[in-house]
Design a protein around this motif. Structure first.
Motif, PDB file in Angstrom:
ATOM      1  N   GLU A  85     -25.667  -8.033 -15.402  1.00  0.00           N
ATOM      2  CA  GLU A  85     -25.698  -7.438 -16.564  1.00  0.00           C
ATOM      3  C   GLU A  85     -24.409  -8.060 -17.311  1.00  0.00           C
ATOM      4  OE1 GLU A  85     -24.730  -3.190 -18.641  1.00  0.00           O
ATOM      5  OE2 GLU A  85     -25.195  -3.190 -16.630  1.00  0.00           O
ATOM      6  N   ALA A  86     -23.211  -8.109 -16.587  1.00  0.00           N
ATOM      7  CA  ALA A  86     -21.699  -8.780 -17.026  1.00  0.00           C
ATOM      8  C   ALA A  86     -22.302 -10.431 -17.593  1.00  0.00           C
ATOM      9  CB  ALA A  86     -20.643  -8.597 -16.179  1.00  0.00           C
ATOM     10  N   CYS A  87     -23.148 -10.974 -16.824  1.00  0.00           N
ATOM     11  CA  CYS A  87     -23.097 -12.371 -16.940  1.00  0.00           C
ATOM     12  C   CYS A  87     -24.021 -12.579 -18.257  1.00  0.00           C
ATOM     13  CB  CYS A  87     -23.680 -13.167 -15.790  1.00  0.00           C
ATOM     14  SG  CYS A  87     -22.398 -13.341 -14.534  1.00  0.00           S
ATOM     15  N   ASN A  88     -25.020 -11.665 -18.318  1.00  0.00           N
ATOM     16  CA  ASN A  88     -26.038 -11.754 -19.237  1.00  0.00           C
ATOM     17  C   ASN A  88     -25.819 -11.167 -20.753  1.00  0.00           C
ATOM     18  OD1 ASN A  88     -27.534 -13.301 -17.703  1.00  0.00           O
ATOM     19  ND2 ASN A  88     -28.512 -11.580 -16.797  1.00  0.00           N
ATOM     20  N   ALA A  89     -24.734 -10.545 -20.610  1.00  0.00           N
ATOM     21  CA  ALA A  89     -24.343  -9.779 -22.017  1.00  0.00           C
ATOM     22  C   ALA A  89     -24.007 -10.701 -22.945  1.00  0.00           C
ATOM     23  CB  ALA A  89     -23.124  -8.811 -21.749  1.00  0.00           C
ATOM     24  N   PRO A  90     -24.363 -10.715 -24.425  1.00  0.00           N
ATOM     25  CA  PRO A  90     -24.023 -11.429 -25.321  1.00  0.00           C
ATOM     26  C   PRO A  90     -22.761 -11.230 -25.870  1.00  0.00           C
ATOM     27  CG  PRO A  90     -25.412  -9.588 -26.137  1.00  0.00           C
ATOM     28  CD  PRO A  90     -25.499  -9.744 -24.659  1.00  0.00           C
ATOM     29  N   SER A  91     -22.124 -11.952 -26.603  1.00  0.00           N
ATOM     30  CA  SER A  91     -20.663 -11.871 -27.294  1.00  0.00           C
ATOM     31  C   SER A  91     -20.984 -11.468 -28.637  1.00  0.00           C
ATOM     32  CB  SER A  91     -20.080 -13.103 -27.315  1.00  0.00           C
ATOM     33  OG  SER A  91     -19.281 -13.557 -26.151  1.00  0.00           O
ATOM     34  N   PRO A  92     -20.206 -10.425 -29.075  1.00  0.00           N
ATOM     35  CA  PRO A  92     -19.032 -10.129 -28.640  1.00  0.00           C
ATOM     36  C   PRO A  92     -19.184  -8.676 -27.440  1.00  0.00           C
ATOM     37  CG  PRO A  92     -19.340  -8.920 -30.688  1.00  0.00           C
ATOM     38  CD  PRO A  92     -20.345  -9.974 -30.456  1.00  0.00           C
ATOM     39  N   LYS A  93     -18.465  -8.972 -26.285  1.00  0.00           N
ATOM     40  CA  LYS A  93     -18.937  -8.008 -25.223  1.00  0.00           C
ATOM     41  C   LYS A  93     -18.673  -6.804 -25.548  1.00  0.00           C
ATOM     42  CE  LYS A  93     -19.328 -11.768 -22.481  1.00  0.00           C
ATOM     43  NZ  LYS A  93     -20.791 -12.405 -22.142  1.00  0.00           N
ATOM     44  N   ALA A  94     -17.537  -6.373 -26.263  1.00  0.00           N
ATOM     45  CA  ALA A  94     -17.387  -5.125 -26.471  1.00  0.00           C
ATOM     46  C   ALA A  94     -18.531  -4.009 -27.321  1.00  0.00           C
ATOM     47  CB  ALA A  94     -15.992  -4.711 -27.304  1.00  0.00           C
ATOM     48  N   THR A  95     -19.194  -5.061 -27.861  1.00  0.00           N
ATOM     49  CA  THR A  95     -20.482  -4.211 -28.667  1.00  0.00           C
ATOM     50  C   THR A  95     -21.875  -4.032 -28.062  1.00  0.00           C
ATOM     51  OG1 THR A  95     -21.156  -6.366 -29.905  1.00  0.00           O
ATOM     52  CG2 THR A  95     -19.334  -4.982 -30.974  1.00  0.00           C
ATOM     53  N   PHE A  96     -21.859  -4.739 -26.896  1.00  0.00           N
ATOM     54  CA  PHE A  96     -23.000  -4.599 -26.165  1.00  0.00           C
ATOM     55  C   PHE A  96     -23.157  -3.162 -25.534  1.00  0.00           C
ATOM     56  CE2 PHE A  96     -25.236  -5.051 -22.179  1.00  0.00           C
ATOM     57  CZ  PHE A  96     -26.306  -5.573 -22.537  1.00  0.00           C
ATOM     58  N   ASN A  97     -24.480  -2.684 -25.648  1.00  0.00           N
ATOM     59  CA  ASN A  97     -24.753  -1.422 -24.867  1.00  0.00           C
ATOM     60  C   ASN A  97     -24.548  -1.398 -23.415  1.00  0.00           C
ATOM     61  OD1 ASN A  97     -25.476   1.263 -24.803  1.00  0.00           O
ATOM     62  ND2 ASN A  97     -27.747   0.742 -25.173  1.00  0.00           N
ATOM     63  N   TRP A  98     -23.593  -1.349 -22.890  1.00  0.00           N
ATOM     64  CA  TRP A  98     -23.536  -1.385 -21.335  1.00  0.00           C
ATOM     65  C   TRP A  98     -24.156  -0.224 -20.537  1.00  0.00           C
ATOM     66  CZ3 TRP A  98     -21.746  -5.716 -19.528  1.00  0.00           C
ATOM     67  CH2 TRP A  98     -20.866  -6.518 -20.528  1.00  0.00           C
TER      68      TRP A  98
END
Length: 178
Positions: A85-98
């Motif tokens: 999940e961390a590797c595939n998350a798009p930028s900006p990372k803070a706005t991704f739905n973790w």
């Protein structure tokens, strides 16, 4: 705790009987598990046991039960899934739905650039160690802050005129002796 052990006995019959061959061993294990899982409600413990049954081929250890109990419906994912999940998350990372803030914080601690530019056999152990430490903090009751996206400045400066740009460029060239 009796219900948890009942579920585990039904699901992992041979492994369960090998791990707890007599009543005395079983009672010691129940006390240890009860002390270790004290932060969770009985309902969370039962849900953790059911999650263990669905996801694990083997009788869980106390450590694994802590993870299964903490996972909840939208809780801590397994370390390998968190890494992906961390590797595939798009930028900006803070706005991704973790799936959980722990994944974001472990990725940030491991360094996003490092994760993106190294092979899995190098990057995963680094991420997994950070994730393990963060999960331990979560299991101890720490509430992780949600990722915050830094805001752009409210009043951006006005653009310089062509003459002001030329003056600044001349000054910069003089300073750098170009």
């Amino acid at each position: 705790m009796n219900e948890v052990f009942g579920l585990l006995k039904l699901s992992y019959h041979n492994q369960f009987n090998s791990a707890f061959p007599d009543t005395e061993t079983l009672n010691h294990a129940k006390r240890l598990w009860l002390e270790s899982l004290a932060a969770f409600t009985p309902a969370q413990m039962v849900a953790g046991a059911k999650r263990a049954i669905r996801q694990s081929e083997y009788l869980p250890t106390v450590h694994k039960m802590l993870q299964f109990c903490a996972a909840g419906d939208n809780g801590l994912p397994e370390a390998r899934a968190a890494y992906r999940e961390a590797c595939n998350a798009p930028s900006p990372k803070a706005t991704f739905n973790w799936s959980h803030p722990a994944v974001y914080h472990a990725g940030r601690a491991a360094n996003w650039f490092f994760l993106a530019n190294n092979p899995e056999h190098v990057a995963y152990p680094v991420f997994a160690e950070h994730y393990r430490k963060i999960c331990a903090r979560v299991l101890e009751g720490e509430a992780l802050p949600k990722p915050e996206q830094p805001l752009l400045e409210e009043k951006p400066g006005k653009p310089l005129s062509k003459t002001e740009n030329a003056e600044r460029m001349a000054k910069l060239r003089a300073e750098l002796e170009l």
